[in-house]
Scaffold this motif. Structure first.
Motif, PDB file in Angstrom:
ATOM      1  N   GLU A   1       0.852  -1.178   0.000  1.00  0.00           N
ATOM      2  CA  GLU A   1       0.000   0.000   0.000  1.00  0.00           C
ATOM      3  C   GLU A   1       0.893   1.236   0.000  1.00  0.00           C
ATOM      4  OE1 GLU A   1      -2.225   1.607   3.710  1.00  0.00           O
ATOM      5  OE2 GLU A   1      -3.602   0.223   2.691  1.00  0.00           O
ATOM      6  N   TRP A   2       0.466   2.277  -0.740  1.00  0.00           N
ATOM      7  CA  TRP A   2       1.223   3.522  -0.809  1.00  0.00           C
ATOM      8  C   TRP A   2       0.244   4.690  -0.809  1.00  0.00           C
ATOM      9  CZ3 TRP A   2       1.641   6.961  -5.211  1.00  0.00           C
ATOM     10  CH2 TRP A   2       2.598   7.985  -5.048  1.00  0.00           C
ATOM     11  N   THR A   3       0.557   5.694  -0.019  1.00  0.00           N
ATOM     12  CA  THR A   3      -0.266   6.904   0.017  1.00  0.00           C
ATOM     13  C   THR A   3       0.498   8.009  -0.701  1.00  0.00           C
ATOM     14  OG1 THR A   3      -1.160   6.217   2.156  1.00  0.00           O
ATOM     15  CG2 THR A   3      -1.503   8.512   1.512  1.00  0.00           C
ATOM     16  N   ASN A   4      -0.118   8.563  -1.760  1.00  0.00           N
ATOM     17  CA  ASN A   4       0.558   9.607  -2.537  1.00  0.00           C
ATOM     18  C   ASN A   4       0.487  10.946  -1.791  1.00  0.00           C
ATOM     19  OD1 ASN A   4      -1.953  10.799  -3.080  1.00  0.00           O
ATOM     20  ND2 ASN A   4      -2.063  10.040  -5.170  1.00  0.00           N
ATOM     21  N   PRO A   5       1.190  11.976  -2.258  1.00  0.00           N
ATOM     22  CA  PRO A   5       1.209  13.273  -1.569  1.00  0.00           C
ATOM     23  C   PRO A   5      -0.171  13.927  -1.423  1.00  0.00           C
ATOM     24  CG  PRO A   5       3.007  13.150  -3.140  1.00  0.00           C
ATOM     25  CD  PRO A   5       2.163  11.926  -3.348  1.00  0.00           C
ATOM     26  N   GLN A   6      -1.125  13.566  -2.273  1.00  0.00           N
ATOM     27  CA  GLN A   6      -2.482  14.116  -2.176  1.00  0.00           C
ATOM     28  C   GLN A   6      -3.347  13.337  -1.187  1.00  0.00           C
ATOM     29  OE1 GLN A   6      -1.065  13.323  -5.284  1.00  0.00           O
ATOM     30  NE2 GLN A   6      -0.370  15.443  -5.521  1.00  0.00           N
ATOM     31  N   GLY A   7      -2.782  12.300  -0.558  1.00  0.00           N
ATOM     32  CA  GLY A   7      -3.512  11.519   0.432  1.00  0.00           C
ATOM     33  C   GLY A   7      -4.279  10.327  -0.128  1.00  0.00           C
ATOM     34  N   GLU A   8      -4.175  10.076  -1.438  1.00  0.00           N
ATOM     35  CA  GLU A   8      -4.858   8.931  -2.038  1.00  0.00           C
ATOM     36  C   GLU A   8      -4.062   7.649  -1.790  1.00  0.00           C
ATOM     37  OE1 GLU A   8      -6.875  10.376  -6.082  1.00  0.00           O
ATOM     38  OE2 GLU A   8      -4.716  10.805  -5.981  1.00  0.00           O
ATOM     39  N   VAL A   9      -4.774   6.612  -1.434  1.00  0.00           N
ATOM     40  CA  VAL A   9      -4.130   5.323  -1.178  1.00  0.00           C
ATOM     41  C   VAL A   9      -4.129   4.516  -2.471  1.00  0.00           C
ATOM     42  CG1 VAL A   9      -4.240   3.188   0.140  1.00  0.00           C
ATOM     43  CG2 VAL A   9      -4.845   5.342   1.234  1.00  0.00           C
ATOM     44  N   LYS A  10      -2.964   3.989  -2.819  1.00  0.00           N
ATOM     45  CA  LYS A  10      -2.795   3.153  -4.015  1.00  0.00           C
ATOM     46  C   LYS A  10      -2.252   1.795  -3.579  1.00  0.00           C
ATOM     47  CE  LYS A  10      -3.277   6.647  -7.018  1.00  0.00           C
ATOM     48  NZ  LYS A  10      -4.105   6.736  -8.157  1.00  0.00           N
ATOM     49  N   TYR A  11      -2.560   0.774  -4.390  1.00  0.00           N
ATOM     50  CA  TYR A  11      -2.089  -0.583  -4.114  1.00  0.00           C
ATOM     51  C   TYR A  11      -1.309  -1.112  -5.304  1.00  0.00           C
ATOM     52  CZ  TYR A  11      -5.274  -0.270  -0.220  1.00  0.00           C
ATOM     53  OH  TYR A  11      -5.905   0.136   0.922  1.00  0.00           O
ATOM     54  N   PHE A  12      -0.221  -1.816  -5.026  1.00  0.00           N
ATOM     55  CA  PHE A  12       0.643  -2.377  -6.063  1.00  0.00           C
ATOM     56  C   PHE A  12       0.888  -3.850  -5.774  1.00  0.00           C
ATOM     57  CE2 PHE A  12       1.608   2.110  -5.777  1.00  0.00           C
ATOM     58  CZ  PHE A  12       1.588   2.510  -7.103  1.00  0.00           C
ATOM     59  N   ASN A  13       0.916  -4.637  -6.830  1.00  0.00           N
ATOM     60  CA  ASN A  13       1.210  -6.071  -6.725  1.00  0.00           C
ATOM     61  C   ASN A  13       2.475  -6.394  -7.503  1.00  0.00           C
ATOM     62  OD1 ASN A  13      -1.243  -6.599  -5.346  1.00  0.00           O
ATOM     63  ND2 ASN A  13      -2.320  -6.648  -7.291  1.00  0.00           N
ATOM     64  N   SER A  14       3.177  -7.424  -7.071  1.00  0.00           N
ATOM     65  CA  SER A  14       4.321  -7.916  -7.838  1.00  0.00           C
ATOM     66  C   SER A  14       4.405  -9.428  -7.668  1.00  0.00           C
ATOM     67  CB  SER A  14       5.621  -7.242  -7.387  1.00  0.00           C
ATOM     68  OG  SER A  14       5.900  -7.542  -6.045  1.00  0.00           O
ATOM     69  N   ILE A  15       5.058 -10.052  -8.619  1.00  0.00           N
ATOM     70  CA  ILE A  15       5.298 -11.498  -8.581  1.00  0.00           C
ATOM     71  C   ILE A  15       6.803 -11.674  -8.464  1.00  0.00           C
ATOM     72  CG2 ILE A  15       5.062 -13.667  -9.834  1.00  0.00           C
ATOM     73  CD1 ILE A  15       2.743 -12.337 -11.396  1.00  0.00           C
ATOM     74  N   GLN A  16       7.245 -12.270  -7.353  1.00  0.00           N
ATOM     75  CA  GLN A  16       8.675 -12.463  -7.127  1.00  0.00           C
ATOM     76  C   GLN A  16       9.024 -13.937  -7.214  1.00  0.00           C
ATOM     77  OE1 GLN A  16      10.082 -10.697  -3.516  1.00  0.00           O
ATOM     78  NE2 GLN A  16      10.073  -8.646  -4.383  1.00  0.00           N
ATOM     79  N   GLY A  17      10.035 -14.231  -8.033  1.00  0.00           N
ATOM     80  CA  GLY A  17      10.521 -15.598  -8.175  1.00  0.00           C
ATOM     81  C   GLY A  17      11.606 -15.907  -7.170  1.00  0.00           C
ATOM     82  N   TRP A  18      11.666 -17.170  -6.748  1.00  0.00           N
ATOM     83  CA  TRP A  18      12.722 -17.573  -5.816  1.00  0.00           C
ATOM     84  C   TRP A  18      13.363 -18.903  -6.204  1.00  0.00           C
ATOM     85  CZ3 TRP A  18      11.448 -22.032  -3.080  1.00  0.00           C
ATOM     86  CH2 TRP A  18      10.084 -22.350  -2.994  1.00  0.00           C
ATOM     87  N   ARG A  19      12.827 -19.577  -7.239  1.00  0.00           N
ATOM     88  CA  ARG A  19      13.460 -20.800  -7.752  1.00  0.00           C
ATOM     89  C   ARG A  19      13.026 -20.992  -9.199  1.00  0.00           C
ATOM     90  NH1 ARG A  19      12.416 -26.035  -4.471  1.00  0.00           N
ATOM     91  NH2 ARG A  19      10.317 -25.696  -5.211  1.00  0.00           N
ATOM     92  N   VAL A  20      13.948 -21.518 -10.039  1.00  0.00           N
ATOM     93  CA  VAL A  20      13.643 -21.815 -11.435  1.00  0.00           C
ATOM     94  C   VAL A  20      14.156 -23.215 -11.730  1.00  0.00           C
ATOM     95  CG1 VAL A  20      13.917 -21.094 -13.838  1.00  0.00           C
ATOM     96  CG2 VAL A  20      14.026 -19.392 -12.038  1.00  0.00           C
ATOM     97  N   GLU A  21      13.299 -24.035 -12.353  1.00  0.00           N
ATOM     98  CA  GLU A  21      13.688 -25.400 -12.718  1.00  0.00           C
ATOM     99  C   GLU A  21      13.437 -25.614 -14.203  1.00  0.00           C
ATOM    100  OE1 GLU A  21      12.186 -28.545 -10.006  1.00  0.00           O
ATOM    101  OE2 GLU A  21      11.178 -26.847  -9.037  1.00  0.00           O
ATOM    102  N   ALA A  22      14.394 -26.237 -14.883  1.00  0.00           N
ATOM    103  CA  ALA A  22      14.210 -26.579 -16.292  1.00  0.00           C
ATOM    104  C   ALA A  22      13.211 -27.717 -16.397  1.00  0.00           C
ATOM    105  CB  ALA A  22      15.543 -26.990 -16.908  1.00  0.00           C
ATOM    106  N   MET A  23      12.317 -27.636 -17.373  1.00  0.00           N
ATOM    107  CA  MET A  23      11.310 -28.673 -17.585  1.00  0.00           C
ATOM    108  C   MET A  23      11.612 -29.519 -18.817  1.00  0.00           C
ATOM    109  SD  MET A  23       9.274 -28.291 -15.072  1.00  0.00           S
ATOM    110  CE  MET A  23       7.918 -29.341 -15.555  1.00  0.00           C
ATOM    111  N   ASP A  24      12.649 -29.215 -19.557  1.00  0.00           N
ATOM    112  CA  ASP A  24      12.999 -29.951 -20.776  1.00  0.00           C
ATOM    113  C   ASP A  24      13.684 -31.266 -20.420  1.00  0.00           C
ATOM    114  OD1 ASP A  24      12.060 -27.871 -22.348  1.00  0.00           O
ATOM    115  OD2 ASP A  24      14.012 -26.878 -22.371  1.00  0.00           O
ATOM    116  N   GLY A  25      13.177 -32.371 -20.974  1.00  0.00           N
ATOM    117  CA  GLY A  25      13.814 -33.674 -20.817  1.00  0.00           C
ATOM    118  C   GLY A  25      13.958 -34.063 -19.373  1.00  0.00           C
TER     119      GLY A  25
END
Length: 124
Positions: free
Chosen positions: A69-93
């Motif tokens: 959550e973030w409140t801008n200088p005008q006092g409006e509340v905004k919401y942001f989402n993100s997708i964070q990776g923490w592991r990667v596995e190869a699926m080939d063969g």
């Protein structure tokens, strides 16, 4: 959570601020009826996980969903989402496995009928 798909893009690692915050983005395209292009960010030491992967490779990525959550200088509340990776596995063969790949079924010969002579060769 996990997301599977084909790597569409791997960005370079970028450094932000005086503290050396590192971030690297990966885009995978899911393989379903309506493919989705999912941007996943890797931060700090997790950016190095992408070094051994290339565009076009099929992967499974373990992710966490983040929101803030973030409140801008005008006092409006905004919401942001993100997708964070923490592991990667190869699926080939058989990537990541020490076992050799299994030959196709038609490479095997059918078993012969068991005869009585073979029946008595047990050691006990």
């Amino acid at each position: 959570m996990e997301v599977q798909g084909k790597i569409k893009m791997i960005d370079d690692t970028k450094t932000y601020g005086n503290n050396g915050f590192r971030k690297r983005e990966l885009v995978i395209t899911t393989e379903e009826q309506y493919p989705q292009h999912i941007m996943i960010e890797f931060v700090q030491d997790k950016t190095d996980l992408l070094n051994n992967f290339q565009v076009g490779q099929n992967v499974k990525v373990s992710i966490n969903l983040r929101g803030r959550e973030w409140t801008n200088p005008q006092g409006e509340v905004k919401y942001f989402n993100s997708i964070q990776g923490w592991r990667v596995e190869a699926m080939d063969g058989a990537a990541g496995s020490n076992m050799p790949p299994m030959p196709p079924v038609d490479a095997f010969e059918p078993a012969n009928e068991l005869n009585e002579e073979d029946h008595d060769d047990l050691p006990f």
